[in-house]
Scaffold this active site. Structure first.
Site, short mmCIF file in Angstrom:
data_model
loop_
_atom_site.label_atom_id
_atom_site.label_comp_id
_atom_site.label_asym_id
_atom_site.label_seq_id
_atom_site.Cartn_x
_atom_site.Cartn_y
_atom_site.Cartn_z
CG HIS A 213 1.24 -10.89 9.03
ND1 HIS A 213 0.54 -10.02 9.84
CD2 HIS A 213 1.66 -10.15 7.97
CE1 HIS A 213 0.55 -8.82 9.30
NE2 HIS A 213 1.21 -8.86 8.17
CG ASP B 153 1.79 -8.28 3.40
OD1 ASP B 153 0.55 -8.28 3.33
OD2 ASP B 153 2.41 -8.02 4.45
CG ASP C 174 6.79 -0.83 1.90
OD1 ASP C 174 5.97 -1.54 2.50
OD2 ASP C 174 6.57 0.36 1.58
CG ASP D 146 6.69 0.74 -8.24
OD1 ASP D 146 5.65 0.69 -7.59
OD2 ASP D 146 6.78 0.34 -9.43
#
Length: 509
Positions: A278, A374, A322, A356
């Site tokens: 990260h 990510d 997310d 999405d």
């Protein structure tokens, strides 16, 4: 006493018609369960579902062919087949999860054995039921009734599995529940057609024994699932949830206290070294001169990338996107994840969206100074679109003229073609790209790619607290040894999804 000695009543005909519908529903769900488990455990969902469907249809053909050698006691034959399907199908997912840790050859033997046996039994049922119904109707009418109800049942099963069964029960308990439906149909037929059955009591006892076993499995399904997961992951499972989109599992080692997050059986991070990943994902792109007021994180529902972004006081707004609301929820509430992400998802500067990423970025909205991708590796066709030139073009429209993007890009060692294909695709959309990598004990060598319209510096100054990355280490991170060096890789697009196939090919070696 055979069926020829009795004329079927209207009630019996109705029972058979309902049986056809339920048999088809159960058969398609077993097929979907096996395909889904194999996709979770072995990856490559297109490959797994293609093989599952292909061998299942082949087995149905064999079963239909074999049924012509049965005697004319159609009711008995149908009930025996239904009992066997309930028994085998009801435990199919549990068997797969329990055999996976031992050896792949054992798993695949069990997998194909289940597909072929369930498929053959389902294939036997259709001609048996057609023969029964033809005693009261013309053969063409019987075939039409059987096939139409079979297709309707298959539709109901295929829709209910992803929308109801999988999110609410999970894979293991779904197979138990469908097995229960199968055995209930068998019991109903035993009772309704008891005058046709010389072995009435034996069949009824067999049905109730299987019913009792499956009911116990459902009742203790949570314990069974946890045992299977412990068997699968070895470490202690502290959280497990089948969401609408994926299977989330958090484990903790009893000896080292190491925590890991798995999504669909694929490890996402280890607490032992996640900070390395990260830090290298976030700090190079955040340390470049220029405005960084508005930051977009695509993926990163665990809050670990957000933890690093929040180290910059001049970041005023973070949008985290997310697809899985449950991922965001557990990362906000589960103590083991809160300790890792330092409650980053509770920050007043952060707003999360359960959408999405493709849909989110294709909508009008604010422009972002920094974009951090990510996402999981493109290990299935659905994720392929999030590494496509079309997706990067949409992101470009949502960036400021001086905006910068960074993407995790898989391993330049284990998936070398994938890594450089991502770089080539970014280079197709943006004027400038920069590639770099680091070493992660849990994953090996891992790569990242930056992209922007203006020039990207080669030197970086990291002014916030870190545990691993430094400006000096970023110089070395840009050096690729001969076995990692750039390849002539293709551009990935929605119309030609080459990245997913590259990923499959890379992992073969």
């Amino acid at each position: 006493m055979t069926t020829e000695q009795h004329t079927l009543t209207s009630k019996q005909i109705s029972v058979l018609l309902v049986s056809i519908l339920i048999v088809a529903l159960c058969g398609i769900v077993y097929e979907l369960i096996i395909g889904t488990v194999s996709s979770y455990l072995l990856g490559n969902s297109v490959y797994q579902f293609s093989l599952t469907i292909g061998f299942f249809m082949f087995a149905m053909g064999l079963g239909s062919l074999a049924s012509k050698y049965f005697d004319d006691n159609f009711v008995r034959n149908f009930i025996i087949v239904e009992i066997l399907i309930a028994l085998i199908g009801g435990v199919c997912s549990l068997l797969l999860f329990m055999t996976f840790p031992f050896a792949r050859v054992l798993y695949e033997t069990v997998m194909y054995g289940l597909i072929l046996s369930i498929g053959a039994l389902v294939g036997m049922e259709i001609p048996i039921l057609t023969a029964l119904l033809s005693q009261r109707a013309k053969i063409k009418d019987s075939i039409a009734n059987v096939m139409s109800l079979d297709y309707i049942g298959a539709l109901i099963g295929s829709v209910s599995f992803p929308l109801i069964l999988l999110p609410t029960l999970g894979l293991v308990q779904s197979s138990f529940a469908i097995g229960l439906i199968n055995i209930f149909i068998a019991i109903i037929n035993v009772v309704v057609f008891r005058h046709y059955l010389k072995q009435f009591k034996l069949l009824l006892i067999s049905c109730f024994l299987i019913l009792a076993a499956l009911m116990l499995f459902v009742l203790y399904g949570g314990y069974i699932t946890r045992y299977a997961e412990k068997h699968l992951y070895f470490d202690q499972v502290v959280y497990s949830e089948q969401t609408k989109y994926q299977k989330l599992v958090v484990t903790r080692s009893v000896t080292t206290r190491e925590q890991r997050l798995y999504i669909d059986g694929n490890i996402q991070f280890s607490s032992r070294d996640e900070f390395r990943y990260h830090e290298f994902l976030v700090h190079p792109v955040l340390s470049i001169d220029g405005s960084r007021e508005n930051v977009l994180i695509l993926g990163g529902g665990d809050g670990l990338a957000a933890r690093e972004v929040l180290k910059y006081d001049d970041v005023k707004l973070i949008h985290l996107v997310d697809i899985d609301a449950e991922m965001i929820r557990i990362s906000s509430e589960l103590p083991v994840l809160n300790r890792l992400n330092q409650k980053s998802l509770h920050s007043g500067r952060l707003t999360s969206y359960s959408q999405d990423a493709f849909t989110f970025i294709n909508q009008p909205g604010i422009l972002y100074d920094r974009v951090i991708i990510d996402m999981p590796d493109p290990h299935n066709e659905a994720l392929n679109k999030l590494y496509s030139k079309e997706f990067y073009t949409m992101i470009k429209r949502r960036m400021t003229p001086e905006g910068i993007l960074v993407s995790q890009s898989s391993s330049p060692f284990f998936t070398r073609n994938v890594y450089w294909s991502i770089e080539k695709t970014l280079d197709y959309v943006f004027e400038n790209t920069m590639s770099y990598h680091t070493s992660l004990p849990s994953f090996g060598i891992w790569g990242f790619n930056m992209a922007r319209q203006s020039e990207i510096p080669k030197e970086f100054t990291i002014d916030v607290p870190t545990r691993s990355i430094t400006g000096e280490s970023m110089i070395g991170a840009q050096i690729f040894t001969k076995d990692l060096a750039k390849l002539d890789a293709p551009v990935n697009s929605l119309m030609e999804p080459k990245l997913y196939h590259l990923y499959v090919e890379d992992l073969k070696y």
